[in-house]
Design an enzyme around this catalytic site. Structure first.
Site, PDB file in Angstrom:
ATOM      1  N   GLU A   1     -24.710 -95.250  64.070  1.00 31.23           N
ATOM      2  CA  GLU A   1     -24.307 -96.138  65.145  1.00 31.23           C
ATOM      3  C   GLU A   1     -24.301 -97.621  64.924  1.00 31.23           C
ATOM      4  O   GLU A   1     -23.496 -98.208  65.058  1.00 31.23           O
ATOM      5  CB  GLU A   1     -24.723 -95.576  66.479  1.00 31.23           C
ATOM      6  CG  GLU A   1     -24.390 -94.141  66.710  1.00 31.23           C
ATOM      7  CD  GLU A   1     -25.586 -93.310  66.594  1.00 31.23           C
ATOM      8  OE1 GLU A   1     -25.856 -92.073  67.338  1.00 31.23           O
ATOM      9  OE2 GLU A   1     -26.109 -93.382  65.449  1.00 31.23           O
TER      10      GLU A   1
ATOM     11  N   THR B   1     -31.463 -59.838  37.410  1.00 28.08           N
ATOM     12  CA  THR B   1     -31.955 -61.284  37.442  1.00 28.08           C
ATOM     13  C   THR B   1     -32.703 -61.537  36.179  1.00 28.08           C
ATOM     14  O   THR B   1     -32.781 -62.690  35.949  1.00 28.08           O
ATOM     15  CB  THR B   1     -32.492 -61.558  38.885  1.00 28.08           C
ATOM     16  OG1 THR B   1     -33.822 -60.755  38.573  1.00 28.08           O
ATOM     17  CG2 THR B   1     -32.000 -61.372  39.785  1.00 28.08           C
ATOM     18  N   ALA B   2     -33.255 -60.471  35.634  1.00 25.89           N
ATOM     19  CA  ALA B   2     -33.958 -60.523  33.997  1.00 25.89           C
ATOM     20  C   ALA B   2     -34.195 -59.416  33.415  1.00 25.89           C
ATOM     21  O   ALA B   2     -34.095 -58.158  34.124  1.00 25.89           O
ATOM     22  CB  ALA B   2     -35.258 -61.103  34.705  1.00 25.89           C
TER      23      ALA B   2
ATOM     24  N   ALA C   1     -35.993 -56.651  31.467  1.00 23.55           N
ATOM     25  CA  ALA C   1     -37.534 -55.716  31.807  1.00 23.55           C
ATOM     26  C   ALA C   1     -38.513 -56.667  31.152  1.00 23.55           C
ATOM     27  O   ALA C   1     -39.743 -56.515  31.875  1.00 23.55           O
ATOM     28  CB  ALA C   1     -37.462 -54.432  31.382  1.00 23.55           C
TER      29      ALA C   1
ATOM     30  N   ARG D   1     -30.639 -78.271  44.718  1.00 23.03           N
ATOM     31  CA  ARG D   1     -31.831 -78.744  44.742  1.00 23.03           C
ATOM     32  C   ARG D   1     -31.885 -80.050  45.297  1.00 23.03           C
ATOM     33  O   ARG D   1     -33.075 -80.518  46.161  1.00 23.03           O
ATOM     34  CB  ARG D   1     -32.512 -78.979  43.320  1.00 23.03           C
ATOM     35  CG  ARG D   1     -32.829 -77.600  42.482  1.00 23.03           C
ATOM     36  CD  ARG D   1     -33.332 -77.845  41.407  1.00 23.03           C
ATOM     37  NE  ARG D   1     -33.764 -76.311  40.587  1.00 23.03           N
ATOM     38  CZ  ARG D   1     -34.202 -76.561  39.328  1.00 23.03           C
ATOM     39  NH1 ARG D   1     -34.521 -77.416  38.512  1.00 23.03           N
ATOM     40  NH2 ARG D   1     -34.395 -75.100  38.908  1.00 23.03           N
TER      41      ARG D   1
ATOM     42  N   THR E   1     -43.086 -66.381  38.429  1.00 18.69           N
ATOM     43  CA  THR E   1     -41.846 -67.253  37.792  1.00 18.69           C
ATOM     44  C   THR E   1     -42.296 -68.288  37.000  1.00 18.69           C
ATOM     45  O   THR E   1     -41.880 -68.662  35.944  1.00 18.69           O
ATOM     46  CB  THR E   1     -40.850 -67.726  39.186  1.00 18.69           C
ATOM     47  OG1 THR E   1     -40.217 -66.634  39.669  1.00 18.69           O
ATOM     48  CG2 THR E   1     -39.834 -68.700  38.356  1.00 18.69           C
TER      49      THR E   1
ATOM     50  N   ARG F   1     -32.181 -82.714  38.355  1.00 18.70           N
ATOM     51  CA  ARG F   1     -31.817 -83.491  36.975  1.00 18.70           C
ATOM     52  C   ARG F   1     -30.342 -83.834  37.398  1.00 18.70           C
ATOM     53  O   ARG F   1     -29.562 -82.841  36.601  1.00 18.70           O
ATOM     54  CB  ARG F   1     -32.177 -82.633  35.868  1.00 18.70           C
ATOM     55  CG  ARG F   1     -33.758 -82.322  35.855  1.00 18.70           C
ATOM     56  CD  ARG F   1     -34.120 -81.443  34.332  1.00 18.70           C
ATOM     57  NE  ARG F   1     -33.783 -80.272  34.508  1.00 18.70           N
ATOM     58  CZ  ARG F   1     -34.267 -79.089  35.178  1.00 18.70           C
ATOM     59  NH1 ARG F   1     -35.316 -79.450  35.800  1.00 18.70           N
ATOM     60  NH2 ARG F   1     -33.930 -77.894  35.001  1.00 18.70           N
TER      61      ARG F   1
ATOM     62  N   SER G   1     -50.871 -66.175  45.579  1.00 18.18           N
ATOM     63  CA  SER G   1     -52.025 -65.744  46.312  1.00 18.18           C
ATOM     64  C   SER G   1     -53.546 -65.890  45.803  1.00 18.18           C
ATOM     65  O   SER G   1     -54.599 -66.108  46.291  1.00 18.18           O
ATOM     66  CB  SER G   1     -51.795 -64.286  46.648  1.00 18.18           C
ATOM     67  OG  SER G   1     -50.740 -64.052  47.543  1.00 18.18           O
TER      68      SER G   1
ATOM     69  N   LEU H   1     -40.904 -61.982  45.309  1.00 23.63           N
ATOM     70  CA  LEU H   1     -40.701 -63.038  46.718  1.00 23.63           C
ATOM     71  C   LEU H   1     -39.649 -62.901  47.470  1.00 23.63           C
ATOM     72  O   LEU H   1     -39.616 -62.942  48.439  1.00 23.63           O
ATOM     73  CB  LEU H   1     -41.097 -64.544  45.909  1.00 23.63           C
ATOM     74  CG  LEU H   1     -41.272 -65.650  47.344  1.00 23.63           C
ATOM     75  CD1 LEU H   1     -42.292 -65.397  48.132  1.00 23.63           C
ATOM     76  CD2 LEU H   1     -41.508 -66.983  46.467  1.00 23.63           C
TER      77      LEU H   1
END
Length: 374
Positions: free
Chosen positions: A60, A173-174, A176, A196, A208, A219, A236, A309
């Protein structure tokens, strides 16, 4: 005479411009909300502005200054379009509601009421007390989406949690063995950089970090109004190496649960903060961690983690939105999935998703989805 005025068709046109201006603060306003403002007289825009950084003038104020610079010293009869209720309290800057009253505007059109308890309708009430007509709710959904994180932090004490996951066509996702670079193409990976940049913090797990050693920083070619988000690692037992790439340069928070070797704790650099937040099972209490991040002014949290996670966050109803990049490839049923969750024994246990958006990016497809928790 009522000071509530119903919206007009032209109101949506000017509010759309205000929302467009608010986008200028997408990467930079944290912990403040993104706000845009447009001042109109006789159908002509005479001033416009956006809030760009905490501690600097609000939208404003920028719009009022521009109107004055354009020769409009007297704003009697002017209409002001603002994407968030004008503030009514002294923070780092003076109240914007007072500035509008002083300017003598005739009408204020607000997209959404400010959820901040220090404001929460007081700005609108102040305008009405000074006989300024107010219209609320114009493009409210769009304004809420723009500030989903700020609204979440103010109303729930939690950041808005957005989990980014790259998957194959068969939902993997990946491999084994943990290998996951690269599932998606360069265009999709560039798109992730924008998520990000608009996030206040990035959350990942120790698995990870150990498997991929990511930097998880922004980036982008343009660094204007872009600040690096806080990196947060759930670890943890404090297993990650003090030399991990994610711990270098920018501030990083490691959330741990169990008592650790003092020598290991002291081996981290000064930019690394250790935070103990344990649950009853000896793991990191994720909800307590999210509350702590909200208390630190984190509006939006981007999760970039593995199935472990992500699975815990999903089972605890802590994911607000999924951003899934699906690549045209097959990785097989031995590869890792998206969420490590206990086996479901009934279709009643499934978690439905609402599709918010679907977009092709290069050869990949980006889906934005909202989990529907019972």
């Amino acid at each position: 005479m009522s000071l509530e005025v119903s919206p007009k068709l032209v109101d949506y046109k000017h509010m759309a411009l205000a929302l467009q201006l608010a986008q200028r603060g997408l990467y930079s306003t944290t912990p403040n909300p993104r706000v845009g403002c447009v001042i109109v007289r006789n159908g002509i825009v005479i001033g416009a502005g956006a809030h760009l950084k905490a501690g600097e003038p609000h939208a404003e104020v920028h719009a009022l200054r521009q109107a004055q610079e354009n020769g409009h010293q007297n704003l009697a009869g002017a209409e002001v379009y603002v994407t968030l209720e004008p503030c009514s309290h002294f923070g780092r800057t003076p109240p914007c509601a007072d500035a509008l009253v002083k300017a003598g505007v005739a009408r204020v059109i607000v997209a959404v009421q400010d959820p901040n308890p220090q404001v929460a309708g007081r700005g609108i009430a102040l305008l009405k007390q000074h006989h300024i007509a107010v219209t609320e709710g114009v493009m409210e959904a769009e304004a809420c989406t723009l500030n989903a994180g700020f609204i979440s932090r103010m109303t729930r004490g939690l950041p808005f949690v957005r989990s980014k996951i790259a998957v194959s066509l068969d939902g993997r996702t990946a491999l084994a063995n943990g290998e996951s670079r690269w599932i998606t193409g360069e265009a999709a990976r560039l798109d992730v950089q924008h998520w990000r940049a608009q996030s206040c913090a990035i959350l990942t797990g120790s698995g990870t970090v150990i498997a991929d050693n990511p930097r998880m920083n922004v980036r982008l070619d343009s660094t204007e109004n872009i600040r690096q988000p806080l990196r947060v690692v759930v670890d943890s037992q404090l297993l990650i190496s003090p030399g991990a790439s994610i711990l270098k340069n920018d501030k990083t928070l490691i959330a741990y649960a169990n008592n650790v070797n003092p020598k290991k704790a002291q081996s981290f650099a000064d930019n690394v903060e250790l935070l103990q937040v344990a649950d009853y099972s000896g793991k990191v209490c994720l909800k307590s961690l999210l509350h702590e991040l909200a208390a630190r002014g984190i509006n939006e949290l981007l999760v970039e983690a593995g199935q472990g996670l992500n699975g815990v966050l999903m089972m605890q109803n802590l994911i607000d939105e999924l951003v899934v990049y699906q690549a045209p490839m097959i990785m097989g049923n031995q590869a890792l999935g998206m969420f490590a969750i206990p086996p479901l024994t009934s279709m009643q246990q499934r978690i439905p998703l609402k599709l918010l958006d679907l977009l092709q990016i290069g050869q990949d497809v980006r889906l934005r989805l909202k989990p529907i928790f019972n």
